[in-house]
Design a protein around this motif. Structure first.
Motif, mmCIF file in Angstrom:
data_model
loop_
_atom_site.group_PDB
_atom_site.id
_atom_site.type_symbol
_atom_site.label_atom_id
_atom_site.label_comp_id
_atom_site.label_asym_id
_atom_site.label_seq_id
_atom_site.Cartn_x
_atom_site.Cartn_y
_atom_site.Cartn_z
ATOM 1 N N GLN A 1 0.819 -1.210 0.000
ATOM 2 C CA GLN A 1 0.000 0.000 0.000
ATOM 3 C C GLN A 1 0.854 1.263 0.000
ATOM 4 O O GLN A 1 0.396 2.326 -0.397
ATOM 5 N N ILE B 1 3.483 1.678 -1.766
ATOM 6 C CA ILE B 1 4.069 1.871 -3.092
ATOM 7 C C ILE B 1 3.159 2.788 -3.902
ATOM 8 O O ILE B 1 1.944 2.591 -3.922
ATOM 9 N N PRO B 2 3.739 3.800 -4.569
ATOM 10 C CA PRO B 2 2.898 4.700 -5.361
ATOM 11 C C PRO B 2 2.036 3.943 -6.382
ATOM 12 O O PRO B 2 2.469 2.949 -6.938
ATOM 13 N N ARG B 3 0.843 4.456 -6.585
ATOM 14 C CA ARG B 3 -0.099 3.918 -7.557
ATOM 15 C C ARG B 3 -0.676 2.572 -7.182
ATOM 16 O O ARG B 3 -1.175 1.842 -8.043
ATOM 17 N N PHE B 4 -0.657 2.250 -5.890
ATOM 18 C CA PHE B 4 -1.342 1.045 -5.433
ATOM 19 C C PHE B 4 -2.753 1.434 -5.002
ATOM 20 O O PHE B 4 -2.939 2.161 -4.033
ATOM 21 N N ASN B 5 -3.737 0.985 -5.749
ATOM 22 C CA ASN B 5 -5.127 1.281 -5.404
ATOM 23 C C ASN B 5 -5.620 0.289 -4.367
ATOM 24 O O ASN B 5 -5.380 -0.914 -4.484
ATOM 25 N N PHE B 6 -6.319 0.814 -3.379
ATOM 26 C CA PHE B 6 -6.732 -0.052 -2.281
ATOM 27 C C PHE B 6 -8.012 0.453 -1.645
ATOM 28 O O PHE B 6 -8.201 1.652 -1.469
ATOM 29 N N ALA B 7 -8.897 -0.466 -1.319
ATOM 30 C CA ALA B 7 -10.098 -0.100 -0.564
ATOM 31 C C ALA B 7 -10.477 -1.214 0.386
ATOM 32 O O ALA B 7 -10.500 -2.388 0.000
ATOM 33 N N PHE C 1 -11.584 2.510 4.364
ATOM 34 C CA PHE C 1 -10.493 3.262 3.759
ATOM 35 C C PHE C 1 -10.391 2.962 2.273
ATOM 36 O O PHE C 1 -10.545 1.820 1.851
ATOM 37 N N ALA C 2 -10.119 3.998 1.485
ATOM 38 C CA ALA C 2 -9.853 3.795 0.057
ATOM 39 C C ALA C 2 -8.823 4.793 -0.430
ATOM 40 O O ALA C 2 -8.917 5.980 -0.139
ATOM 41 N N GLN C 3 -7.825 4.290 -1.121
ATOM 42 C CA GLN C 3 -6.905 5.187 -1.828
ATOM 43 C C GLN C 3 -6.958 4.817 -3.296
ATOM 44 O O GLN C 3 -6.823 3.672 -3.671
ATOM 45 N N TYR D 1 -5.653 5.890 -7.180
ATOM 46 C CA TYR D 1 -4.755 6.673 -8.036
ATOM 47 C C TYR D 1 -5.363 6.854 -9.418
ATOM 48 O O TYR D 1 -5.904 5.902 -9.992
#
Lengths: 453, 453
Positions: free
Chosen positions: A173, A175-181, B180-182, B184
């Motif tokens: 998570q 790491i840049p550009r890791f999408n997570f929800a 939580f959500a991220q 990009y």
């Protein structure tokens, strides 16, 4: 290099280690918990699961199905318990050849571990907590939870099967550009136990998944081999959905007791330790996890709950994780040692289907707790059964596609929605499951659906 | 207890410390980076920001606006640069009294820190990395990045303003039921520099935000006080949106040069160090963060990017964070020392509006890169201007509500959508901004919108 590190010896990690050992890899599985075969600790998760076609396929591939089948209990349909005590049975499949299997999570996991360790290429190390990862160099720090000893493990391939709260994913998570929800339902669950009757007899029908649908909440029960049933009450956490129907409101023994007696009168007497169960067992939470990417080049991959935890309402969490293993195994067969291609195709094939089963599982909660006792829903179900008989290779019920076939979940989701529209259309003028407009049905199916088998 | 710990001395943390000091609290601010006033390090973020009404309101409240105003450059509208070199100006507000302000992130942050430290109740500690938190006991571990020394800080109140990749939020994520959500975007950004002309003159109109809209990508430029412009190229990472329009494709100097010359011919000559900028500056990523809850009882709260990072296309990231501070300050005024109520009302008021500005910011990317040069869009804009004149307290353009008012973002989002529908309806039969059906407009506005001012 033929060395692979797996993080997590749960159902997915243990199964995967067998698949990989069969391909000649040297596999080390690091598990945070103690060995459940020695300690008796089954982990914090629900006790029994519904094993169906996708999971069975994987177990057959690794040669474990015959063993598991002996400890599994077939469930041929839903047994609906209305408040008044009335029972109605809704068959899952087309006949007795189609059923889902109640199986103990712990027993299945132990069998998979035993099978894994029969392979000289597999070793499982317990009490090993992942405490840090260097993705670039393929290095993982593990801390022995008993001794406090730390070790650094270097490998070319890391596969994380460490579940919904995956430590490996938590590192990814960053790491840049890791999408997570991660999304929690406003519902929690509580396990309750219906013990066996005299001589280990079952107090309710053994071969069904029992459901007490109550609109905004529900109780379910699955049979155990010893004659008991494991019940799970799914209930809102707080008061927002109605005064009495929440864990928050049921904070005293008196309230909980009155609630249960009123809502589940036919079951109340069967749970002697109700108050103890209700107030001593932990309240479980229900999480959906979605993320992307699942892989880092040819070095790291997530698998199972670690990348796609779902709510349990379609009974597909384990089956989906096992299908990940089957898919990864097929990619290895296809691409040999080209791990960039293996991981990348695995991700492409599985991501879309994991997203689909996540949605399907959420939809099914509404169906289970509310619709199964709804008149219009039952009419649509009857029409569905008729259409399935007439078009067995075209109009396959959504439940069957998901549970009794290996049709990609994403296809099941898409076709399921089209079929639902057709059923709504046909049920408008119909009074029973037989009286719908057959010509219209033919026309709609021809227009909107192609053959699937 | 009057002691509060703030994690992060960026724009939000520094401003918040001033607000809190004014209320008599003893505030310790822990910042991971070195003191930017000494080291000259401005951090990795974009160099200039667009300060507008919400942010100005906060700066006025803490008494800093007069100072900042001196270093801010008014931008009265968008200056659109077409490929052929043609320019067109689109005013932001109703007249010259409405504008946004280009201001240096670093200068603003330094001023806020200076102001904070003038309060005897505030101390800022630099090079302090948060390395662990015990939420129950209100304890944070900090590690001094220079000396390696660790310290344990205990306080009754922790407010995290540590940005989009918040360390505090990462710990909260492990708490059950934390949503939580991220996410990009598939777009990255690259900063390029247009230096000043002779004697520090501006090579383009100083008082505008320059946009080169190109459909799937865009370049923008904001003025700096020294006569230079900071340009930002927003471009897809990979090839999926069209062969040439991605960082992936522009991997050689030749390709990048040809792309720039073709797409931005009027600007090409003004960026002497184009190749150096393009290949040496890092490619920034664009993230949206949503989470819930933002608080833990009366002990912990997230604020600013830490709980609602958004894409930069509405120029509202800082303004929204400053508005969080204003809101929290108002809640303290309302509830005194009842921090449970303070945090809970702050969360309730801000969460819904943060979600709204996140959506608005994503929508505005499409408008900026694509629509601003679209004929239908321009027609709708003209009708919008007419309607705003006629109904200044009812039909307020979405951009004005967001930028020149303190109307809650959620209201701006909702009304903006209704207004967009009305504009689409009116533009159907219209050939110009004056020729639309006035009676129909009156009717639609009466039906669908109430007064807002």
């Amino acid at each position: 290099m033929k060395k692979i590190t797996i993080v997590g010896a749960g159902l997915a990690g243990s199964l995967l280690s067998v698949y990989l050992a069969k391909k000649g890899f040297e596999v080390s599985v690091y598990e945070r918990r103690p060995d459940m075969r020695k300690s008796g600790a089954a982990g914090g998760k629900s006790i029994n699961l519904a094993l169906s076609t996708r999971g069975i396929h994987a177990l057959k591939e690794v040669g474990l199905y015959d063993e598991i089948r002996k400890i599994a209990i077939p469930m041929y349909g839903r047994m609906i318990h209305l408040v008044e005590g009335e029972l109605s049975f809704q068959r899952y499949g087309k006949d007795d050849s189609e059923y889902i299997n109640a199986v103990s999570r712990a027993d299945l996991n132990k069998s998979l571990m035993d099978l894994a360790e029969k392979n000289p290429g597999v070793k499982i190390l317990f009490n090993q907590r992942c405490s840090g990862i260097d993705f670039k160099n393929g290095e993982i720090n593990f801390r022995n939870e008993l001794t406090g000893e730390t070790s650094l493990v270097k490998s070319d391939r890391i596969i994380a099967t460490d579940g919904a709260t995956s430590a490996v994913r938590l590192e990814m998570q960053k790491i840049p550009r890791f999408n997570f929800a991660q999304h929690y339902e406003n519902y929690g669950y509580k396990e309750l136990m219906i013990p066996s009757g005299k001589d280990g007899s079952f107090l309710m029908d053994k071969n069904a998944l029992h459901i007490w649908p109550r609109g905004s909440f529900m109780l379910i029960a699955l049979p155990n081999p010893d004659g008991s049933f494991t019940c799970t009450l799914f209930l809102a956490y707080d008061l927002s959905l109605g005064e009495e129907n929440s864990f928050e409101y049921l904070s005293t023994e008196e309230r909980a007791d009155a609630f249960f007696k009123k809502q589940f009168p036919d079951t109340y007497e069967m749970i002697p330790d109700f108050k103890k169960d209700f107030f001593h067992n932990p309240t479980g939470s229900l999480m959906t996890v979605k993320c992307y990417p699942w892989i880092i080049e040819d070095r790291v991959a997530l698998l199972g709950d670690a990348c796609h935890a779902i709510v349990p309402f379609f009974g597909q969490g384990m089956n989906a994780a096992f299908e990940d293993c089957t898919c990864l195994n097929e990619c290895i067969e296809k691409y040999g040692t080209d791990w960039k291609k293996i991981f990348s195709e695995y991700q492409e094939l599985r991501k879309i289907n994991s997203d689909a089963i996540a949605d399907l599982a959420q939809e099914n909660f509404i169906e289970m707790r509310d619709l199964v006792s709804d008149r219009d829903f039952l009419l649509r179900k009857k029409i569905e059964t008729e259409l399935y008989k007439k078009y067995p290779d075209t109009f396959v019920p959504k439940y069957s596609m998901v549970t009794f076939s290996r049709i990609p979940y994403s296809v099941a989701l898409k076709r399921g929605r089209i079929q639902e529209e057709i059923l709504k259309e046909l049920s408008k003028g119909a009074e029973s499951g037989e009286s719908f407009d057959k010509d219209k049905a033919d026309k709609l199916i021809k227009e909107k659906l192609g053959k699937i088998f």
